[in-house]
Scaffold this motif. Structure first.
Motif, short mmCIF file in Angstrom:
data_model
loop_
_atom_site.label_atom_id
_atom_site.label_comp_id
_atom_site.label_asym_id
_atom_site.label_seq_id
_atom_site.Cartn_x
_atom_site.Cartn_y
_atom_site.Cartn_z
N VAL A 1 0.80 -1.19 0.03
CA VAL A 1 0.00 0.01 0.14
C VAL A 1 0.74 1.33 -0.03
N TYR A 2 1.93 1.26 0.92
CA TYR A 2 2.76 2.46 0.89
C TYR A 2 3.31 2.79 -0.37
N LEU A 3 3.89 1.93 -1.20
CA LEU A 3 4.62 2.24 -2.43
C LEU A 3 3.69 2.49 -3.73
N ALA A 4 2.52 1.83 -3.72
CA ALA A 4 1.85 1.77 -5.05
C ALA A 4 0.77 2.81 -5.17
N SER A 5 0.57 2.97 -6.61
CA SER A 5 -1.03 3.84 -6.86
C SER A 5 -1.97 2.74 -7.15
N ARG A 6 -1.69 1.42 -7.39
CA ARG A 6 -2.52 0.47 -7.54
C ARG A 6 -1.91 -0.75 -6.62
#
Length: 259
Positions: free
Chosen positions: A200-205
């Motif tokens: 969740v922290y890294l992504a846009s999806r």
């Protein structure tokens, strides 16, 4: 959407002694140019197999994988691959490790050094450019591996649990380092992880996979602005998205066998 990586009805099976094992079952997915996508799911869901197909290391049994609209038919310099294992040459310095891929491209020595130095600075290892891997911490070794991938100037970064073997603090630090690097020259990133918070922290999806057989289970949009911050991890919105992904990963209904 300008699609960078496309998986089209991908199936991957492996023969067993008296049966066939289906690692991926009709997976279709588009990843946009410059998008940062994470892929998460239970063990055996085919995450690494999917990434290896994009890297050209594994061929689909049926279906196809495209990069920029062209079928993937093997590894290429347009795709940088980073695994959990550092895979550094222990007898080479950081600089020489980073230059290794450039040497295979037959670039002049001066150009190799220039591009390697830029990649080393990008991941914050300038003070260790002449150090051997045995002098580096685990996190620094992984930054060296990332620099080596960046040096060849790939359009796509394919990362298979690159921080999985690191301690919690180093892992968080490298997440921030990776996002900082990505923000400077946004490439398409496909990042495999078992860690829901990291996803969740890294992504846009976040792409959630299901296992046995491996298939696309759910896609969760992460409507959080970049740059991501430590405070954001504690926000109600982060918690809501994390819980949605967690539930999708760990509360899946079992697969229904085909009739």
């Amino acid at each position: 959407m300008n699609v960078k990586i496309s998986f089209r009805d991908v199936v991957k099976t492996y023969p067993l002694k008296d049966d066939t094992f289906t690692a991926l079952d009709h997976v279709s997915l588009d990843i946009a140019d410059r998008e940062f996508v994470t892929v998460v799911g239970p063990s055996g869901c085919g995450k690494s197999t999917l990434m290896s197909m994009a890297a050209g290391l594994v061929e689909p049994t049926s279906g196809e994988v495209l990069v920029d609209g062209s079928p993937v038919d093997g590894p290429g310099p347009d795709r940088g691959v980073i695994f959990q294992q550092y895979a550094l040459f222990p007898w080479l310095t950081v600089r020489k490790n980073v230059e290794f891929g450039l040497k295979l491209m037959d670039l002049p020595a001066e150009e190799r050094r220039r591009r390697a130095q830029r990649a080393i600075e990008l991941v914050g290892l300038a003070d260790f450019a002449d150090a051997l891997p045995k002098m580096l911490s685990g996190g620094m070794k992984q930054r060296c591996a990332i620099a080596r991938a960046y040096a060849v100037d790939p359009q796509v970064l394919l990362m298979d649990e690159p921080f999985g073997a690191l301690d919690a603090l180093t892992r968080v630090q490298l997440q921030d380092q990776l996002l900082d690097t990505w923000s400077k020259d946004q490439r398409t990133v496909m990042f495999i992880t078992h860690d829901v918070d990291e996803a969740v922290y890294l992504a846009s999806r976040v792409i959630v996979m299901a296992a046995r057989p491996g298939r696309l289970h759910k896609v969760v949009d992460v409507d959080l602005p970049y740059p991501r911050t430590e405070e954001m991890r504690l926000s109600p919105e982060f918690g809501r998205i994390r819980n949605e992904v967690w539930h999708a990963v760990y509360h899946q209904a079992p697969a229904v066998p085909a009739a």
